[in-house]
Write a protein that holds these residues in place. Structure first.
Motif, PDB file in Angstrom:
ATOM      1  N   CYS A 153      -0.233  22.331   7.687  1.00 51.49           N
ATOM      2  CA  CYS A 153       0.156  20.959   8.023  1.00 51.49           C
ATOM      3  C   CYS A 153       1.534  20.889   8.658  1.00 51.49           C
ATOM      4  N   ASN A 154       2.162  22.030   8.848  1.00 48.69           N
ATOM      5  CA  ASN A 154       3.540  22.067   9.337  1.00 48.69           C
ATOM      6  C   ASN A 154       4.408  21.112   8.524  1.00 48.69           C
ATOM      7  N   ALA A 155       4.442  21.353   7.240  1.00 44.99           N
ATOM      8  CA  ALA A 155       5.146  20.466   6.321  1.00 44.99           C
ATOM      9  C   ALA A 155       6.640  20.440   6.607  1.00 44.99           C
ATOM     10  N   GLY A 156       7.224  19.302   6.340  1.00 39.85           N
ATOM     11  CA  GLY A 156       8.669  19.144   6.504  1.00 39.85           C
ATOM     12  C   GLY A 156       9.304  18.837   5.166  1.00 39.85           C
ATOM     13  N   VAL A 165      11.530  22.393  10.145  1.00 41.75           N
ATOM     14  CA  VAL A 165      10.323  22.283   9.331  1.00 41.75           C
ATOM     15  C   VAL A 165       9.672  23.660   9.181  1.00 41.75           C
ATOM     16  N   THR A 166       8.514  23.691   8.547  1.00 43.31           N
ATOM     17  CA  THR A 166       7.882  24.974   8.240  1.00 43.31           C
ATOM     18  C   THR A 166       7.746  25.867   9.476  1.00 43.31           C
ATOM     19  N   ARG A 167       7.317  25.267  10.589  1.00 43.29           N
ATOM     20  CA  ARG A 167       7.106  26.073  11.802  1.00 43.29           C
ATOM     21  C   ARG A 167       8.336  26.884  12.170  1.00 43.29           C
ATOM     22  N   ASP A 168       9.502  26.325  11.936  1.00 33.29           N
ATOM     23  CA  ASP A 168      10.734  26.998  12.352  1.00 33.29           C
ATOM     24  C   ASP A 168      11.008  28.270  11.555  1.00 33.29           C
ATOM     25  N   VAL A 203      -0.004  27.032  13.227  1.00 31.69           N
ATOM     26  CA  VAL A 203       0.812  26.195  12.346  1.00 31.69           C
ATOM     27  C   VAL A 203       0.536  24.730  12.692  1.00 31.69           C
ATOM     28  N   GLY A 204       0.108  23.960  11.724  1.00 31.42           N
ATOM     29  CA  GLY A 204      -0.223  22.560  11.976  1.00 31.42           C
ATOM     30  C   GLY A 204      -1.659  22.357  12.426  1.00 31.42           C
ATOM     31  N   LEU A 419       2.001  10.138  15.182  1.00 33.17           N
ATOM     32  CA  LEU A 419       1.157   9.690  14.074  1.00 33.17           C
ATOM     33  C   LEU A 419       1.576  10.308  12.750  1.00 33.17           C
ATOM     34  N   SER A 420       2.136  11.498  12.823  1.00 35.97           N
ATOM     35  CA  SER A 420       2.552  12.160  11.599  1.00 35.97           C
ATOM     36  C   SER A 420       3.765  13.025  11.864  1.00 35.97           C
ATOM     37  N   GLY A 421       4.731  12.942  10.967  1.00 38.45           N
ATOM     38  CA  GLY A 421       5.896  13.798  11.080  1.00 38.45           C
ATOM     39  C   GLY A 421       5.713  15.094  10.330  1.00 38.45           C
ATOM     40  N   GLU A 422       5.008  15.024   9.177  1.00 42.37           N
ATOM     41  CA  GLU A 422       4.951  16.217   8.338  1.00 42.37           C
ATOM     42  C   GLU A 422       3.716  16.300   7.458  1.00 42.37           C
ATOM     43  N   HIS A 423       2.856  15.296   7.483  1.00 44.19           N
ATOM     44  CA  HIS A 423       1.657  15.372   6.627  1.00 44.19           C
ATOM     45  C   HIS A 423       0.453  15.922   7.366  1.00 44.19           C
ATOM     46  N   GLY A 424       0.411  15.698   8.678  1.00 37.31           N
ATOM     47  CA  GLY A 424      -0.748  16.098   9.460  1.00 37.31           C
ATOM     48  C   GLY A 424      -1.658  14.920   9.741  1.00 37.31           C
ATOM     49  N   ILE A 425      -2.755  15.200  10.443  1.00 38.25           N
ATOM     50  CA  ILE A 425      -3.688  14.159  10.887  1.00 38.25           C
ATOM     51  C   ILE A 425      -4.850  14.034   9.902  1.00 38.25           C
TER      52      ILE A 425
END
Lengths: 529, 470
Positions: A153-156, A165-168, A203-204, A419-425
């Motif tokens: 979800c590429n959580a932040g 965030v996680t991706r980084d 990721v995501g 639509l989403s910053g860190e939760h996902g779609i």
């Protein structure tokens, strides 16, 4: 629909899966009933659950399912807030990775952690801390959530402002593809400019392109000290202006959290914090670094806050006091739960300059849909969590909840947000994706999905629109506002945080920013309302 | 009965159950407050051990919810999940919305054991036998005194126990062997025998500050009588007149644990009447399970108009021993030195059910010379958990071995706790792993400190006496 209809898998699939995971294939009603949900109100029982212990098992399970077109939902701790791990049809096999929870290695020289997907985020944090290292992404559920879910979800989290965030933090991934091949991507090198960055593609992707089984994550040196400051404001604009001033003064806090009036009132009723009654917003600053640097930062922020309209500034002297201050944020969830029986915790992100306008629109939506909406979130990176409070026992409130969610998504898009910053779609927002990305981008996403998962077995019914979403955009779709705004076009309120007079109402909604005239201002009206 | 197919409506998760047991669900106003965030997973010992959702607090609440809604059978599999819960309540303090998870699980047990449950048939004879046993043993707790005292003198004191344990024969005895393995060092005499005139009116030493009714737990009387004596003697030194009604019965905790709520209610009524008759200012228990249960009497008898108010009044007067001691000791006589390193194990029903974590530690820290060395996971269940030890022997021992390892890592001489289940369980764990640490109740350390001060004489009472150096 596949051959495996709701209520069970075909017998040959059961036999083949038993050969791989043995007793860890669960089909009892008590198991199907408990792998049917996530952190939302969505619920549907899977056909079966498989508990994986290794990448090889995951690959073998995927091969069995691919041959028989059995859909697969990968799952960690089930803390998703989008319905991502909830079966869409009931024909799914839930593939649980929670037991793949080994921290394989923490290398203090390369400063990397090699972990399996089921490792709990906080466990990684603690293991890194023991070696003086630091894994910064801090989703609110970190005590429970898994790295696999964070990656999917590429959580932040609050620390996104300073630490990303996680991706980084992803250097390498191991992914099981839809045909059962095991792919190992990336490297332990800190830098990597070698071909297409495929590891970032997963990721995501929310388990729709592949199943992440292991990762190599970047770690940082651990800051020696954390300090907390709370500032209260009589207007949201003043709070937002302080963020701009602080960043403009060359200070980069680890986190700046916003708690709005609705939250504060709820908290006050639930657990009095003895804050002044007329606060419109509270900001919580967390600074990390050395003893001296954090002390200097907190002092500077306190000074800027006092001279910029803060009606209240509190600096925590020690950890216990810091805890006390963070209570204003931590108590929000329980406090809100006491207001209404149900809530939908949303997650939108807008450009930093549009945050005041976004909060203003959320208030309008709350008024229009006659539902309390409490907003808190990560003000410094524009990531807000409007929580729609409702009573599910009232069918009309359910409808209004869905409409309010739709309004919020459209408002975020209209302001140049996402639509989403860190939760996902997940399942909840998929129908809005066509409004949120370029048509060509949506085409490309579908093409990628077709390429990597031609049989459509990986977490079907998530991310990409398929007409089955619970929350839908109004019909006909909005023509102008409420559609994705090109990132190369300034948002309507682009000037809000540019350092205009603190406390001035003009800093927010009323002063048109560049580009505002190009679109229909104001909120989108849902024809259903 | 086969459960109906899963809900097709994705919003069904929001529906209130309408199934045959919907009334159960209505009773559990908390079950639909669960937002399924999963925060409880991190606190749950059984989830940590299994990583299975059905073994998590969230999972259990959802199972009860599904069963109440008619989409899950209340069968043996369901009941097994309910009994897999330790009832340790570690989930409750971390629940952001305050779902009464422990109560929901106990209600789940009770619901599945109802005679009118169509999904699960239990022979009426078995059921009646089980209930009779509860009434025979716990309805007259003093019936435990003679058998246990005979065990003490005929089995433990004679060395027969050591012989049999060394022979390994006990392992062949199944459940009886487990009971035997659990059996701690019994007291020579139960508490009641030490204070004849079982109406037991024990005057305060010095001027009376308070009149307190002692809720003497079944196990405190018959098994941990030394600790019970210590609790009473510590309070008497602090100006407490201690009244122990002769007609107390079991507090009802084991019966609630076993889904026998009606028996628990019956016991609660009898205890309320007995405690009322003392006219005491407060009620205390040195068994965390008892004090926790007494505090719940108001809820337990809420639907009984004749008793609800009386039960609430007793619940409001109830303190755990550690709470009461902390209120009184600062103004009491000085504590002498106890040169010991101790570690503290938190009873679930004190730390989680009653949220009392600071009082026992503050009491221990108030003893001069005593070092309190915290163990890892002090608040994690030791595996005793009511009847869990006997129902889930292997799982219970797994929790216990973690506990013992954490105790050992502190190198403390004494493990201090505040509940009979934990006292027995940890003693068994230390014994089985051949460790020499001892297990004591908070009250025993306090009494030791008073005795040290008294031995040193009034001139040197304040910190001069040394105990426990040997």
């Amino acid at each position: 629909m596949t051959a495996a209809s709701a209520g069970g898998l075909p017998p040959d699939a059961v036999a083949a899966l038993r050969d791989i995971v043995g007793e860890r294939l669960l089909t009892a009603p008590v198991d199907l009933a408990t792998y049917a949900y996530d952190g939302t109100f969505l619920e549907r029982r899977p056909a079966a659950v498989a508990l994986a212990r290794s990448t090889e098992e995951v690959a073998a399970v995927v091969r069995v399912c691919a041959e028989r077109k059995i859909p697969i939902v990968a799952r960690g701790s089930g803390t998703s807030l989008t319905g991502g791990p909830v079966p869409a049809s009931g024909a799914e096999l839930v593939l649980d990775l929670a037991a793949m929870n080994r921290i394989l290695e923490i290398d203090p020289v390369t400063m990397t952690a090699t972990v399996e997907a089921g490792v709990v985020t906080a466990d990684l944090g603690a293991a890194a801390a023991r070696l003086g290292l630091f894994y910064p992404p801090d989703p609110a559920s970190l005590a429970v959530s898994t790295i696999g879910g964070n990656l999917a979800c590429n959580a932040g989290g609050p620390s996104g402002l300073k630490y990303g965030v996680t991706r980084d933090y992803v250097l390498a991934l191991e992914v099981v593809l839809a045909d059962g091949r095991i792919l190992r991507l990336g490297s332990r090198a800190m830098k990597n400019s070698s071909g297409y960055p495929l590891h970032h593609l997963f990721v995501g992707s929310e388990g729709t392109l592949g199943i992440i089984t292991r990762a190599v994550l970047k770690l940082l040196p651990r800051p020696a000290r954390e300090r907390t400051l709370l500032a209260g404001f009589a207007s949201l604009e003043a709070a937002a202006a302080l963020v701009t001033r602080v960043l403009g003064a060359g200070i980069l806090p680890a986190a700046i959290e916003l708690v709005d009036r609705v939250c504060l009132d709820a908290v006050e009723a639930y657990r009095p914090l003895e804050l002044p009654a007329d606060l419109e917003a509270v900001l919580l600053f967390r600074h990390d670094g050395s003893e001296a640097s954090t002390a200097a930062e907190v002092e500077a922020v306190a000074a800027v806050a006092r001279s910029n309209g803060a009606v209240l500034v509190r600096v925590a002297a020690d950890e216990a006091e810091a805890d006390e201050l963070w209570l204003a944020r931590r108590a929000v969830s329980p406090a809100l739960a006491r207001l209404r029986p149900n809530k939908l915790g949303e997650d939108v992100a807008v450009p930093r300059g549009a945050i005041v306008e976004m909060v203003r629109r959320i208030r309008e939506i709350a008024e229009r849909r006659r539902l309390p909406i409490a907003t808190f979130g990560h003000i410094s990176d524009g990531n807000l969590h409007p929580n729609i409070l409702f009573d599910a026992a009232d069918p009309d409130e359910r409808e209004r909840m869905l409409a309010a969610a739709s309004d919020i998504f459209l408002a975020a898009l209209d302001l140049g947000g996402v639509l989403s910053g860190e939760h996902g779609i997940g399942a909840l927002k998929k129908e809005f994706l066509p409004l949120a990305v370029d048509p060509a981008a949506l085409e490309l996403m579908r093409a990628l999905k077709g390429l990597l998962d031609p049989g459509g077995i990986l977490n079907p019914g998530k991310v990409l629109p398929d007409g089955t979403g619970l929350v839908r955009p109004p019909e006909p779709p909005p023509k102008e506002s409420g559609r994705r705004r090109s990132p190369f076009e300034a948002a309507p309120s682009g000037g809000a945080l540019d350092g205009s007079e603190p406390g001035s109402e003009a800093a927010g909604s009323e002063r048109p920013g560049p580009g505002r005239g190009e679109t229909t201002p104001g909120p989108v009206l849902d024809p259903r309302s | 009965m086969i459960a109906p197919p899963p809900p097709a409506d994705p919003l069904a998760g929001l529906d209130r159950p309408r199934g045959p047991l919907a009334e159960l669900f209505d009773h559990l106003a908390g079950a639909d407050a669960c937002i399924r965030c999963g925060a409880c997973l991190a606190a749950c010992p059984t989830y940590e051990a299994t990583l299975l959702e059905r073994e998590s607090p969230r999972g259990r609440v959802q199972l009860v919810r599904a069963a109440a809604g008619g989409s899950l059978a209340l069968d043996d599999a369901f009941l097994r999940q309910m009994y897999d819960c330790l009832d340790c309540r570690a989930c409750e303090p971390v629940c952001p919305v305050g779902v009464p998870i422990g109560t929901i699980v106990l209600e789940g047990r009770a619901a599945a054991q109802r005679p009118d449950n169509p999904d699960r048939r239990e022979s009426a004879v078995v059921r009646a036998g089980r209930r009779l046993l509860q009434r025979i043993v716990f309805g007259r707790p003093r019936r435990m005194e003679w058998p246990l005292t005979l065990l003490r003198w005929g089995y433990q004191r004679t060395g027969l126990q050591r012989l049999l344990r060394a022979s390994g024969i006990m392992r062949l005895l199944g459940p009886l062997g487990r009971l035997e393995a659990w059996l701690p060092e019994l007291p020579d005499r139960p508490w009641r025998w030490r204070y004849p005139d079982a109406g037991t009116h024990l005057e305060a030493h010095g001027p009376r500050r308070l009149r307190a009714a002692y809720f003497l737990g079944c196990f405190m009387n018959a098994v941990f009588a030394d600790a019970a004596e210590a609790a009473v003697e510590v309070l008497r030194r602090n100006g407490v007149e201690v009244v122990t009604p002769a007609d107390l019965v079991c507090c009802g905790a084991p019966q609630t644990d076993l889904g026998e709520v009606e028996i628990a209610r019956d016991f609660a009524r009898r205890n309320v009447a007995a405690l009322e008759a003392t006219g005491a200012d407060v009620v205390f228990a040195d068994c965390a399970a008892c004090s926790g249960m007494l505090k719940e009497y108001g809820d337990l008898l809420a639907d009984d108009p004749a008793w609800a108010d009386r039960a609430r009044a007793i619940a409001a007067k109830t303190r755990d021993f550690t709470e009461l001691a902390l209120e009184l000791l600062p103004a009491g006589p000085p504590l002498g030195r106890v040169e010991r390193v101790v570690t503290y194990h938190e009873p679930c029903h004190l730390a989680h059910a009653q949220r009392i974590t600071a009082a026992p530690r503050a009491l221990l820290r108030s003893i001069p010379g005593l070092e309190l060395r915290e163990m890892a996971g002090a608040d994690v269940c030791c595996g005793s958990a009511g009847v869990y030890t006997f129902r889930r022997w292997d799982e219970s021992l797994a929790l216990l071995s973690t506990k013992v390892a954490n105790v050992a890592a502190t190198e403390a001489e004494v493990v201090v706790t505040a509940n009979p289940g934990c006292l027995g369980q940890i003693e068994m764990g230390l014994r089985r792993s051949g460790r020499r640490q001892r297990v004591r109740h908070v009250s025993q350390l306090l009494l030791e400190a008073y005795q040290a001060a008294e031995a040193a004489g009034p001139a040197d009472a304040n910190g001069g006496a040394v105990a426990g150096t040997g």
